[in-house]
Design a protein around this motif. Structure first.
Motif, PDB file in Angstrom:
ATOM      1  N   GLY C  63      23.145   2.920 -12.695  1.00  0.00           N
ATOM      2  CA  GLY C  63      23.617   3.841 -11.670  1.00  0.00           C
ATOM      3  C   GLY C  63      22.543   4.353 -10.721  1.00  0.00           C
ATOM      4  O   GLY C  63      22.796   5.239  -9.914  1.00  0.00           O
ATOM      5  N   ARG C  64      21.331   3.778 -10.815  1.00  0.00           N
ATOM      6  CA  ARG C  64      20.248   4.270  -9.947  1.00  0.00           C
ATOM      7  C   ARG C  64      20.478   3.869  -8.494  1.00  0.00           C
ATOM      8  O   ARG C  64      21.146   2.882  -8.201  1.00  0.00           O
ATOM      9  CB  ARG C  64      18.898   3.722 -10.419  1.00  0.00           C
ATOM     10  N   ASN C  65      19.862   4.607  -7.583  1.00  0.00           N
ATOM     11  CA  ASN C  65      19.985   4.321  -6.161  1.00  0.00           C
ATOM     12  C   ASN C  65      18.988   3.229  -5.768  1.00  0.00           C
ATOM     13  O   ASN C  65      17.783   3.448  -5.847  1.00  0.00           O
ATOM     14  CB  ASN C  65      19.717   5.601  -5.366  1.00  0.00           C
ATOM     15  N   PRO C  66      19.474   2.066  -5.313  1.00  0.00           N
ATOM     16  CA  PRO C  66      18.569   0.942  -5.009  1.00  0.00           C
ATOM     17  C   PRO C  66      17.576   1.254  -3.895  1.00  0.00           C
ATOM     18  O   PRO C  66      16.585   0.552  -3.762  1.00  0.00           O
ATOM     19  CB  PRO C  66      19.509  -0.189  -4.574  1.00  0.00           C
ATOM     20  N   ARG C  67      17.842   2.299  -3.105  1.00  0.00           N
ATOM     21  CA  ARG C  67      16.875   2.675  -2.063  1.00  0.00           C
ATOM     22  C   ARG C  67      15.711   3.475  -2.638  1.00  0.00           C
ATOM     23  O   ARG C  67      14.730   3.724  -1.949  1.00  0.00           O
ATOM     24  CB  ARG C  67      17.569   3.523  -0.985  1.00  0.00           C
ATOM     25  N   GLN C  68      15.836   3.886  -3.897  1.00  0.00           N
ATOM     26  CA  GLN C  68      14.765   4.689  -4.499  1.00  0.00           C
ATOM     27  C   GLN C  68      14.034   3.964  -5.625  1.00  0.00           C
ATOM     28  O   GLN C  68      13.195   4.554  -6.305  1.00  0.00           O
ATOM     29  CB  GLN C  68      15.336   6.025  -5.013  1.00  0.00           C
ATOM     30  N   VAL C  69      14.372   2.720  -5.817  1.00  0.00           N
ATOM     31  CA  VAL C  69      13.689   1.932  -6.850  1.00  0.00           C
ATOM     32  C   VAL C  69      12.918   0.828  -6.125  1.00  0.00           C
ATOM     33  O   VAL C  69      13.421   0.249  -5.163  1.00  0.00           O
ATOM     34  CB  VAL C  69      14.703   1.314  -7.832  1.00  0.00           C
ATOM     35  N   ARG C  70      11.694   0.559  -6.581  1.00  0.00           N
ATOM     36  CA  ARG C  70      10.912  -0.506  -5.957  1.00  0.00           C
ATOM     37  C   ARG C  70      10.969  -1.777  -6.815  1.00  0.00           C
ATOM     38  O   ARG C  70      11.199  -1.714  -8.020  1.00  0.00           O
ATOM     39  CB  ARG C  70       9.466  -0.072  -5.771  1.00  0.00           C
ATOM     40  N   VAL C  71      10.715  -2.882  -6.152  1.00  0.00           N
ATOM     41  CA  VAL C  71      10.794  -4.178  -6.816  1.00  0.00           C
ATOM     42  C   VAL C  71       9.888  -4.241  -8.043  1.00  0.00           C
ATOM     43  O   VAL C  71      10.271  -4.758  -9.091  1.00  0.00           O
ATOM     44  CB  VAL C  71      10.458  -5.307  -5.809  1.00  0.00           C
ATOM     45  N   TYR C  72       8.675  -3.698  -7.970  1.00  0.00           N
ATOM     46  CA  TYR C  72       7.757  -3.833  -9.110  1.00  0.00           C
ATOM     47  C   TYR C  72       8.282  -3.137 -10.360  1.00  0.00           C
ATOM     48  O   TYR C  72       7.884  -3.471 -11.464  1.00  0.00           O
ATOM     49  CB  TYR C  72       6.357  -3.309  -8.757  1.00  0.00           C
ATOM     50  N   GLU C  73       9.198  -2.168 -10.190  1.00  0.00           N
ATOM     51  CA  GLU C  73       9.737  -1.469 -11.364  1.00  0.00           C
ATOM     52  C   GLU C  73      10.687  -2.348 -12.181  1.00  0.00           C
ATOM     53  O   GLU C  73      10.947  -2.062 -13.342  1.00  0.00           O
ATOM     54  CB  GLU C  73      10.485  -0.194 -10.932  1.00  0.00           C
ATOM     55  N   ILE C  74      11.227  -3.386 -11.558  1.00  0.00           N
ATOM     56  CA  ILE C  74      12.236  -4.196 -12.254  1.00  0.00           C
ATOM     57  C   ILE C  74      11.877  -5.672 -12.359  1.00  0.00           C
ATOM     58  O   ILE C  74      12.608  -6.444 -12.961  1.00  0.00           O
ATOM     59  CB  ILE C  74      13.624  -4.063 -11.577  1.00  0.00           C
ATOM     60  N   MET C  75      10.739  -6.067 -11.753  1.00  0.00           N
ATOM     61  CA  MET C  75      10.359  -7.488 -11.792  1.00  0.00           C
ATOM     62  C   MET C  75       9.858  -7.899 -13.178  1.00  0.00           C
ATOM     63  O   MET C  75       9.568  -7.054 -14.018  1.00  0.00           O
ATOM     64  CB  MET C  75       9.256  -7.761 -10.765  1.00  0.00           C
ATOM     65  N   THR C  76       9.768  -9.193 -13.395  1.00  0.00           N
ATOM     66  CA  THR C  76       9.094  -9.736 -14.569  1.00  0.00           C
ATOM     67  C   THR C  76       7.773 -10.320 -14.092  1.00  0.00           C
ATOM     68  O   THR C  76       7.751 -11.178 -13.201  1.00  0.00           O
ATOM     69  CB  THR C  76       9.931 -10.852 -15.218  1.00  0.00           C
TER      70      THR C  76
END
Lengths: 208, 208, 208, 208, 208, 208
Positions: C63-76
């Motif tokens: 449910g997080r806002n995709p405008r407030q999450v950066r790619v490095y937080e979810i990348m492998t």
């Protein structure tokens, strides 16, 4: 089969959970080892363990400064412990099925440590593979059981106990080889002597 | 950060997949090692690997006779391979996140082998933790970027490239520390100079 | 067997680790793709990867806002990389045994990207199954080996090398089919010509 | 939040479990899809699923001939199924936490199929992130609860039901953000009106 | 085969996500149960579940105070749900392959709960093993198919449908036993009557 | 903290590995239990375990006939064993981190069995959470250490031992709460009394 106590390393290095990871690295480098045991903090407490893998995975790989991370942050606690009387093959299964390379041996106190490398180098699985040992043991017990039952009668307690021993080793051997037993040696015996053992608690055997 | 090629072991023992596990055990015992590489069978083929853990898990623990099991039955193939140029910290992450203790280094040919113990003993993560190195690098790049943009203008290609470098290191540092960046240094710059870089492909930045 | 370089997609989209996840979503939607590569931040750095699955798992599902999450937080990162020369069947095994749907191909530079769908659609496993190919190759190598040894003698280097090639392919074929080899073609040859190759490093072969 | 039924694909391809994998490959290639549903064999039977990943992992990667392997040998059955009324964000969590890229939607019959790509492309998580939606819903329910309790009394059923709704959404929002709630809005209300709700089954609340 | 609805427990205890873990413990102890369902917070919401295992793993094992932890912090949500019409054997597979001991049954509303213990105690797998049931069903359908095709012709729709039913059960039985079918009953039929069914969508069958 | 021996069940049912699964089911149903211990086959042998979950997963779910499957085919052996002296919270962690619901307690002989439900119902984690207990213990030890060192001198063995005890509990408490300790109580003491303990084996402490 050798026992764990016969091949374990008894010179074990310990470290407090409050020590820095840099202390753990220095201790490992100086002693040429890759596992440290973290001592209990009180009597009912469990033992912990910290390995080179833990350090590389949780400190090196994440770029953290080893002088600012403490051992308790990266240790595994409680850890799997081995009994000194356990056979080496069973220790091998317990450790590898848990994905573990090293485990402490504890009985009241910390007695030693056993690694996969210890098993590789000092186990006797090359000279004395367990499947051969079990096959021999099975033959010996089978001969004994048939003799015992002949002498004491098929319904005697001695006969029953002898078959329990045969059964246990036959199942163990089949388990090791992942084999299916259509009929056990005991079940064949039951067909010859249907009067035997009608009262087992788990009740379908020798039901004739 | 050291490179994999600087700390890898170049003396690597190989074994054919058709060899017996007993051969692998003898080779490991004789050389005092716990990893063997299984060579390619043809050019497009992958490399395989067999470790002491594989032998203990799949032969010792199951009681099988090592003279009757072949290496290919217990090897891992294809296996994870490392690039010689890769930084040791990244190799640490790649290996440990895959649960692997040893990996071959390959570039056209088999160049060496790297273990978690090599990283523990020969990495420079104790003297030179990556988080400190990234922090310094970030400061240096930031100073450069601000100077470059002053000199060449906020909309210049040189300025843009300088910020790309800052961005990359800032994100990497935040990634390593699992930190959230509310606003990057570049985004702060954008607020000062909203005319910059309107045309990025991933389009919300500096959208002012 | 086709090589990875023959079926990979060479048009690869990259994104900086500092970009917002909303940028990644827009880029994926616009290009109709579901994988982006996160470029190195410096030369020894590893590549990262971010997929539709990562976004759905770590942003949509929480449910997080995709405008407030950066790619490095979810990348492998680092991610599994493939060699362009690797056979497609081995790439298939490496990717699927790691539970991965897409991987970059890197040799010095980022050359392309390979997905499970690329393998399904462009692999030649339907027309040319590897088990058939290996069986043919084994037969050809076997004929060659027997001829070579006849001509050069059973103890010649040429004979030995020819058998190494047979051995490798026979083991590979057995490995693929998870078959057990009671006796290899080479071991049968050894029984005919016991004088051959007494000096192998892994020493039980042709020990007669 | 959109419902699963709003974004699922309703044109679903099915295949019998007895078909060859080569048939599955041809069907996927012809339709440009990577998931097939394996129909029930009788009414109480479960659905199965076969994906491009299954084929690449269990046929391509092992070198087997796809004309000699049947779909049932590589399918997953029973498979995770989704309810058409479920919110897309919950479907996202259910699928990704099970490591699944595609799932069928079933209610009495097979209604459709949902993939991670469908969620990426047609979900509204970009425009309408759930955390914002829950925050708004919480505020609205809170206002309602306070008004309802004022009007009907703090010990009324209506007041109680209104707080149940507030509680549920507040817990859900905290769950999504992995936040800890020291005191809920309802617990604050309890301190103001300690006479409320003494009889809850789970008994520590409003115990004053 | 029994249906899930026949053996599920219909008396299900629920708890709000905002309740304290101590409330959950007291409720479990009082009712002598080890699973609670966490209700939906709104219509499209998913159900959650909290078990004794969750409490012991996430509260007891970590030493946290159960009065300061809320249910939503340790629940699983969304959770796997079962359909009341599903056969017990399929429920067994779905639950155990996900490592789950208990699952709610939902169709529009929460209808009940099913545990592994319910399956052990009330399933009829002892009296009526599925492999026997499938074998009987296969024989009956086979007889029907041959009769139907004789009467209506090998190219008739009735014949085709009869074979679809045979095929489905034969594949299911082979799947259960992890057996390989060299040739299905239908394929044997095809050899006798090659004119049959040339138009199947998955096209290699009866291609003669 | 209670000990494992205080809450374990001492009435344990055992079954031979050679028994049929149908016997295990009948024994479990009759006794209302869901775990049986499989006895050692000889002295160095390990214990095995078979649970309702094993039966449902490996027999019910696969449709096999429980009268034709033996216990050894589905048991887990060797299994995790617990020490009777271990604290319940540590047993909780050991069991749940291994994903296990029940474990035997062994010291020379089989003493009892402990399940997650036993811990839920008979543990004292509700009345006496470990984090509170550790906090109290830490305060008491800290007071003792400061008094001891005042009396015996900062460089005395008694002082050192007292701090070892403080350190151990402080690290344990921080470990339980996953907290980071910037500076331990001992390190603060070191700053006051830098002459203390210069000779620790892990060498950075009190290095002033």
């Amino acid at each position: 089969m050798k026992k764990v106590s016969e091949i374990m390393t008894t010179d074990v290095a310990t470290i407090p959970g409050s020590a820095r990871v840099s202390d753990a690295v220095n201790l490992m480098r100086r002693k040429g080892i890759h596992t440290l045991i973290v001592d209990q903090s009180h009597e009912q407490d469990a033992y912990g363990i910290v390995t080179a893998f833990d350090i590389v995975a949780k400190v090196t790989a994440t770029g953290r400064n080893p002088r600012q991370v403490r051992v308790y942050e990266i240790m595994t606690k409680p850890c799997l412990v081995l009994n000194p009387e356990l056979g080496v093959e069973y220790a091998a299964k317990l450790m590898t099925s848990a994905g573990i390379h090293t485990a402490p041996i504890i009985q009241w106190n910390l007695l030693g440590i056993l690694s996969v490398t210890d098993i590789l180098n000092q186990g006797d699985f090359l000279e004395n593979p367990q499947e051969d040992a079990l096959a021999k043991q099975f033959q010996a017990l089978l001969t004994t059981a048939r003799a015992t039952c002949k002498q004491n009668g098929a319904a005697s307690d001695a006969c029953r106990q002898a078959w329990d021993a045969v059964d246990a080793v036959e199942a163990e051997a089949a388990y090791q080889k992942a084999e299916i037993l259509e009929k056990t040696a005991f079940e064949e015996f039951c067909e010859e002597y249907p009067e035997a053992f009608k009262d087992r608690e788990y009740d379908t055997w020798c039901s004739g």
